[in-house]
Design an enzyme around this catalytic site. Structure first.
Site: not given
Length: 469
Positions: A68, A78, A98, A124, A141
């Site tokens: 990913y 990130f 998640i 998050y 993603f």
């Protein structure tokens, strides 16, 4: 990041999705958005590459391996699994990811690519991850699925080609020779036997190969091609092996079974033709025979043929002049009979093979008995058809000087053969046989035979001496 709790790290940059793309995604029924300008209610999924074949989709509880890239709305990266050169390997739907990633992976096919938009409450949240993901961040993603399996999975087997004739199938304790191509579930090749130009040879059901292959070869026919899909718990497990099979990888083997046998197998004999006339005498141990043959492997590969030479093959049965399986298969034949013989390797050339014959190969012979001559009893080079002359030495001593040299001995024996009074061991050079007979009788090796030296073999048998005449 997508792991619940602590962050991971991600890869390449993904451009920001437009509202048009979101609407297209909604029309496909793979995600849910809120009215324009409002926060997303659920994960938005774009399936931008779907493989043609999708035998299985990700479900809750499946173990997956995937790559990913993770970016923010502005395209800033990130995290990326590519940066670590390591796939993510994890169970879906058990709280280790998640929530947005758990949902976004469901229904994926191997080699499928998806873009996932994960709203903050499924990522998050309002806390974020210090130094990595700010509070209330929407995450993007780009995911490619490379593997999926479940701990409840069993070996999957599909037959690609099965021969029309299959008299016997592989079972436990059989020794199998097969070729294979090995790939991961995404098509990445990790090994094949063809590149080594040598079959893989092993016993089945004895623990010599991975359990999944032990199971997957069961029931195969000679010449069959099948695909065997092996989950990691029946292959190399969480650790994998070498540098080409990663941990927790599903393996696919495309297998071609060349032949198999069992160490207890006898020679298989099939009569192809038997002369219609009565056959009162058949070939037996000790007989000298002439025969034609064709020899091949069970996959049809031609090895040898007596028809490539000017004359039939010659052999004395039981004299260890041919492989044991062929010797057995040539016995009990009528002249003119044709047979097919299947000879297992332990009765042929064994594990090492021979020139032109692979190790552990099952051989197929088509044989035709051309002629047969009765053999002689063990240890004999010459036998009388009737009682020998009472004056044997006098008849042999042609010049009547009390000694028989090699020339007189040879002339006498040949005369007996020509007159049908006796016969020499068949299949041997007559002159050499007669020389050996002479040496047997010439006790003192002075080049002459005397009356004392000449004794009939039947007399000497009583004295436990094994000479010829």
């Amino acid at each position: 990041m997508f792991l619940a709790g602590s962050p991971s790290h991600t890869l390449r940059r993904i451009p920001m999705l437009q509202w048009l793309l979101l609407l297209q995604t909604l029309e496909r029924g793979v995600g849910r958005a809120s009215p324009a300008g409002a926060p997303l209610e659920d994960v938005v999924i774009e399936r931008y590459h779907i493989p043609r074949a999708c035998p299985r989709e990700v479900q809750m509880g499946d173990f997956v391996r995937y790559h990913y890239n993770g970016t923010f709305e502005d395209g800033k990266k990130f995290d990326s699994s590519y940066n670590r050169s390591t796939l993510v390997a994890i169970v879906v739907g058990v709280g280790r990811l998640i929530t947005g990633m758990d949902r976004g992976l469901l229904g994926m096919c191997v080699n499928e690519r998806r873009r996932l938009i994960v709203p903050p409450h499924l990522g998050y949240g309002s806390i974020g991850v210090a130094g990595l993901i700010p509070p209330d961040a929407t995450l993007y993603f780009d995911v490619v699925l490379l593997d999926v399996w479940n701990k409840a999975d069993t070996v999957q087997m599909s037959i690609l080609l099965r021969p029309p004739h299959c008299p016997r199938m592989v079972q436990n304790s059989d020794f199998v020779r097969y070729h294979y191509n090995g790939t991961l579930l995404d098509g990445t090749a990790f090994d094949n036997s063809y590149s080594r130009n040598h079959t893989y040879n092993t016993y089945v059901g004895q623990g010599y190969i991975i359990p999944g292959m032990d199971q997957g070869l069961q029931g195969a026919c000679i010449g069959e091609r099948r695909r065997i899909t092996v989950p990691p718990h029946l292959a190399y497990g969480e650790n994998g092996t070498g540098d080409k099979i990663p941990g927790s990888a599903v393996l696919i083997f495309d297998v071609h079974v060349i032949d198999f046998h069992n160490p207890a197998d006898p020679v298989e004999i099939k009569t192809l033709f038997r002369p219609p006339e009565n056959c009162n005498e058949t070939s037996k141990t000790g007989d000298f025979i002439r025969y034609h043959y064709n020899c091949s492997l069970l996959d049809g590969t031609r090895l040898f043929s007596s028809h490539d030479y000017e004359a039939p093959q010659e052999a004395t049965l039981g004299a260890n002049r041919v492989i044991e399986g062929l010797d057995r298969g040539l016995q009990g034949m009528c002249v003119g009979e044709r047979r097919q013989l299947i000879v297992p390797p332990h009765l042929a050339h064994g594990e090492s093979g021979a020139r032109g014959v692979p190790g552990s190969a099952v051989l197929m012979f088509e044989v035709e008995l051309v002629s047969r001559e009765d053999g002689l009893p063990a240890g004999y080079l010459f036998v009388w058809h009737q009682d020998p002359p009472a004056s044997l030495f006098e008849d042999m001593d042609l010049n009547k000087d009390g000694e028989v040299p090699p020339e007189e001995f040879s002339s006498f024996i040949k005369a007996q053969v020509n007159e049908g009074k006796g016969r020499l061991m068949p299949g041997q050079d007559p002159d050499k046989t007669i020389r050996d007979m002479f040496q047997n009788q010439d006790r003192n090796q002075d080049g002459q035979i005397t009356a004392e030296e000449l004794k009939l073999k039947s007399d000497e048998d009583q004295e436990r001496i094994h000479e010829e005449l």
